[in-house]
Design a protein around this motif. Structure first.
Motif: not given
Length: 712
Positions: A304, A309, A380, A383, A385, A391-394, A396
């Motif tokens: 990132a 963010k 988004v 990945s 874990s 794992v959802v990282d929203r 960016y």
């Protein structure tokens, strides 16, 4: 001939004892039986075996009981066969065998040479346990005869898993079974080979390790499964192993390990299932309007970096959730208060508290909402874990997708606006760009006749051929090789374009974390700076133009430029070594560095006094060491009499006077001295060169030679 026949007939022949059936109630345990420890051990299995077959495999060994007159009483004792006797007694007690039922017995003859104790000991010692291979073959024959694994396990009071383990030995190559029979490997090693059914691979592994002293079972398993994926892998947990099996994937199982570990053999299938599941999730997320979604099993470190963010709005609990949350909190507090004095919680209470804690923790993970206006510019990351969860990282935003800020009243550039959007179809609808493992996830139309990019693996293979061909061609053309070397070094030194091109050559200038104030004013520093500027004025800045310029230079200029660039690579810094490496050199690498610096100094005829103009001064040396070292320096550089003249001075005055006394005498401290070639080579080989300059008081050997001076 007659004598030989007569002699042969004189040899006593063996006569075995006779067998007969004797009522069980006329047989008694003999006090001569040698088995006295753990007499009940294994009786359940033996009793079960006699009961299921309704017969005994081996009769009892008995002797007639004699009365005081030497006459047989009709009763018998059994010195050999006590476990069988006890098992039959259990069957009598259970009503499965009559008390006076006939038992086959071997009745010891009256003139037996051995005692009852001898017979009992022989029966328990003079016997050989069944070899595991024979046991496996017997189980196999029983299985082929129609019995199931469960029936065999029931018959021998064991588990179906044990039977399966023994039958699994059939998966081992016959040559390895022979090696085990010859005691060339242990049973644990043989069991390790059952992990893979590939006989050729088993034999290959055995050939590699059979002559080695390291032949542990775990090593065999590792070698047999090195191209597989263990079931503990997070990719397997992510898709669930049942999905892999349903897709036709095979799993190698280790039935001989306690954890029942396994390995997935079809790795491409596993990766495809992972990609499909991640793509399905990404497709659902795309409905929210995200510009891009990047999915990968393992996101790289710093994925990132350079992205902004977004700060979303965490959704609050609704009314129903709030009521449930408060109720659970109250119940938790009541239970904890009620059992606060208890040493141990009841199982039901402990389980309930765990359930409450899990539910309350789930309440803390709330959905996050983002402004729909920025979602179309943001992306988004997906990945997996370590435990196999998604794992959802929203939220960016990439620099190119930042919304343009325009002043009130100004028109927005339509082109810039379109640039911020994602893929747009003919109807003007934006589509989310989804990538799985760095590759576009859109499925191409199978009927599309357009030429597709070459597969990445094929491109790598093809360019490997080109790389070797270029290496061979360059080795045959020294002029081009020199041009390429100089071009790469000049580009890195003057334009900081590292790495650039195909030449993996690096020019690293040593950094000086600790340096005196006079370093930049030394003749060496000034000469290097002037030479740098001179070359910079002559060198083209364009990469292609630089190549042509170097290629056109005469050999003398090329060699001068090469020497200039190579000079930046010299590192003769003497620092404190680190035996574990890291950012500091190891003792060995430090020894090699200093020995190389001395070798370079001798080759160039370099001298720190005459060429570099170094002189000991208060600032660069004398004012930064102890009085003892100042005296030692003067004694070494100016003589004993000069040293005696300054011993009574305060340190500041002593340093100034020492600077005058040493003057142009050519004295150098140890780190600047050039050792004789033989000494350097020996010290480098032994690793004895240490960081003498790591601190100002590290020369203990010389300090010990200097008489102590009173403290000021």
């Amino acid at each position: 001939m007659a004598k030989a026949a007569k002699k042969k007939s004189a040899v006593a022949m063996i006569v075995f004892s006779q067998s007969r059936d004797i009522p069980f109630n006329r047989i008694f345990l003999s006090e001569s039986n040698v088995r006295e420890v753990n007499v009940e051990e294994g009786l359940d299995e033996l009793t079960h075996d006699i009961d299921r077959r309704e017969d005994i495999v081996q009769g009892l060994n008995v002797r007639a009981i004699i009365d005081s007159d030497g006459s047989e009483t009709g009763d018998f004792e059994t010195p050999a066969g006590g476990r069988r006797y006890r098992a039959i007694a259990r069957l009598v007690q259970a009503g499965r065998f009559p008390a006076d039922g006939l038992v086959p017995c071997l009745v010891k003859k009256a003139n037996a040479k051995t005692s009852a104790v001898d017979d009992s000991l022989a029966e328990n010692i003079v016997r050989l346990a069944l070899h595991p291979l024979d046991q496996f073959k017997a189980f196999k024959r029983m299985l082929d005869g129609g019995l199931s694994k469960e029936e065999i396990a029931e018959a021998y009071r064991t588990t179906p898993r044990y039977i399966t383990q023994r039958l699994r030995l059939a998966m081992v190559a016959p040559s390895l079974l022979d090696a085990y029979a010859r005691q060339e490997m242990t049973l644990a090693m043989l069991e390790a080979f059952t992990v893979s059914p590939d006989h050729a691979r088993q034999e290959q592994v055995w050939e590699r390790i059979c002559g080695s002293w390291q032949k542990e079972p775990w090593q065999i398993r590792r070698m047999l499964t090195e191209t597989t994926v263990p079931t503990a892998d997070k990719r397997v947990r992510f898709i669930d192993i049942d999905a892999y099996k349903a897709a036709g994937g095979t799993v190698l199982r280790d039935l001989f390990s306690d954890d029942n570990s396994g390995w997935l053999e079809d790795v491409p299938l596993l990766d495809r299932l992972v990609d499909e599941k991640m793509q399905a999730t990404a497709t659902e997320l795309a409905k929210q309007g995200w510009k891009w979604i990047s999915a990968s099993v393992e996101l790289p470190y710093g994925y990132a970096n350079g992205l902004r963010k977004l700060t979303g709005i965490t959704e609050a609990l609704n009314e129903e959730e709030s009521v449930t949350h408060e109720a659970l909190r109250s119940e938790q507090e009541e239970l904890e208060a009620e059992y606060s004095e208890a040493d141990e919680l009841p199982d039901a209470v402990d389980q309930r508290l765990s359930e409450i804690e899990a539910t309350l923790t789930a309440f803390k993970v709330r959905p996050v909402r983002f402004d729909p206006a920025v979602i179309s510019r943001a992306g988004v990351f997906l990945s997996i874990s370590r435990e196999g969860g998604l794992v959802v990282d929203r939220g960016y935003i990439r620099p190119d997708d930042e919304a343009l800020i325009v002043a009130d009243g100004e028109d927005r550039d339509d082109g810039a606006e379109d640039h911020a959007l994602g893929e747009v179809d003919r109807d003007g609808v934006q589509h989310t760009v989804i990538s799985i493992g760095g590759q576009p996830a859109h499925k191409e139309d199978e009927d599309d006749e357009a030429i597709k990019p070459l597969p990445e693996g094929l491109v790598v293979e093809l360019t490997a051929h080109r790389t070797l061909a270029l290496q061979n061609a360059l080795a045959g053309n020294p002029h081009v090789a020199m041009t390429a070397l100089l071009h790469r070094m000049v580009m890195e030194r003057y334009h900081f374009a590292a790495p650039i091109g195909c030449m993996e050559i690096s020019v690293r200038q040593a950094s000086f974390s600790a340096q005196g104030k006079d370093l930049t004013e030394t003749p060496s520093a000034k000469a290097i700076s002037e030479r740098y500027d001179t070359w910079k004025a002559a060198l083209p800045s364009d990469e292609d133009a630089l190549w042509n310029w170097i290629a056109a230079c005469d050999d003398q200029s090329r060699m001068a430029l090469l020497a200039h660039c190579v000079s930046y690579c010299v590192n003769a810094i003497q620092e404190r070594p680190n035996p574990y490496g890291g950012s500091s050199p190891t003792p060995h690498s430090l020894s090699s560095r200093l020995a190389g610096a001395d070798r370079l100094a001798r080759a160039t005829g370099f001298d720190m006094v005459n060429d570099a103009g170094w002189r000991p001064t208060v600032d660069n040396f004398l004012g930064r060491v102890t009085k003892a070292r100042i005296v030692a320096a003067v004694r070494e550089g100016a003589g004993e009499r000069a040293a005696s003249l300054i011993q009574h001075l305060r340190k500041g005055d002593m340093a100034k006077e020492a600077e005058r006394l040493l003057g142009d005498g050519g004295w150098l401290p140890e780190p600047l001295q050039l050792l004789p070639a033989t000494n350097v080579e020996e010290m480098a080989a032994d690793g004895d060169i240490t960081a003498m300059g790591a601190d100002s008081d590290s020369h203990q050997t010389r300090d010990e030679e200097v008489p102590p001076i009173a403290a000021e």
